[in-house]
Design a protein around this motif. Structure first.
Motif, PDB file in Angstrom:
ATOM      1  N   GLU A 138       0.850  -1.180   0.000  1.00 28.32           N
ATOM      2  CA  GLU A 138       0.000   0.000   0.000  1.00 28.32           C
ATOM      3  C   GLU A 138       0.886   1.231   0.000  1.00 28.32           C
ATOM      4  O   GLU A 138       1.827   1.335   0.784  1.00 28.32           O
ATOM      5  N   TRP A 139       0.619   2.185  -0.906  1.00 24.61           N
ATOM      6  CA  TRP A 139       1.419   3.392  -1.024  1.00 24.61           C
ATOM      7  C   TRP A 139       0.886   4.432  -0.050  1.00 24.61           C
ATOM      8  O   TRP A 139      -0.102   5.100  -0.301  1.00 24.61           O
ATOM      9  N   GLY A 140       1.544   4.543   1.092  1.00 21.08           N
ATOM     10  CA  GLY A 140       1.125   5.506   2.092  1.00 21.08           C
ATOM     11  C   GLY A 140       2.018   5.431   3.307  1.00 21.08           C
ATOM     12  O   GLY A 140       2.955   4.639   3.366  1.00 21.08           O
ATOM     13  N   PRO A 141       1.731   6.264   4.302  1.00 23.78           N
ATOM     14  CA  PRO A 141       2.577   6.319   5.507  1.00 23.78           C
ATOM     15  C   PRO A 141       2.609   5.002   6.287  1.00 23.78           C
ATOM     16  O   PRO A 141       3.526   4.767   7.056  1.00 23.78           O
ATOM     17  N   GLN A 142       1.631   4.145   6.084  1.00 24.63           N
ATOM     18  CA  GLN A 142       1.617   2.851   6.758  1.00 24.63           C
ATOM     19  C   GLN A 142       2.665   1.899   6.201  1.00 24.63           C
ATOM     20  O   GLN A 142       2.916   0.850   6.777  1.00 24.63           O
TER      21      GLN A 142
END
Length: 66
Positions: free
Chosen positions: A17-21
């Motif tokens: 997943e492309w994000g801060p997670q």
């Protein structure tokens, strides 16, 4: 709510997943990131382009024929 962008890990192709997670993005893990770094260090990966020669010593080198 925005849809989540998912990319494939360049090393193992696991979904990420492309994000801060996902702090190692585009890699799925620190391990995959280090495997890729090792491949660059071992010159298994390269960026295509014209070969460059150091101008200071280029006169000392024999001509290169491709």
């Amino acid at each position: 709510m925005k849809p989540v962008t998912t990319v494939k890990c360049p090393t193992c192709e696991a979904p990420v997943e492309w994000g801060p997670q996902s702090p190692n993005r585009p890699f799925c893990s620190e391990r995959c990131k280090l495997i890729d770094l090792g491949a660059w260090a071992a010159e298994e990966h390269s960026i295509p382009g014209a070969p460059l020669e150091d101008e200071l010593f280029s006169g000392d080198l024999p001509p290169r024929h491709h």
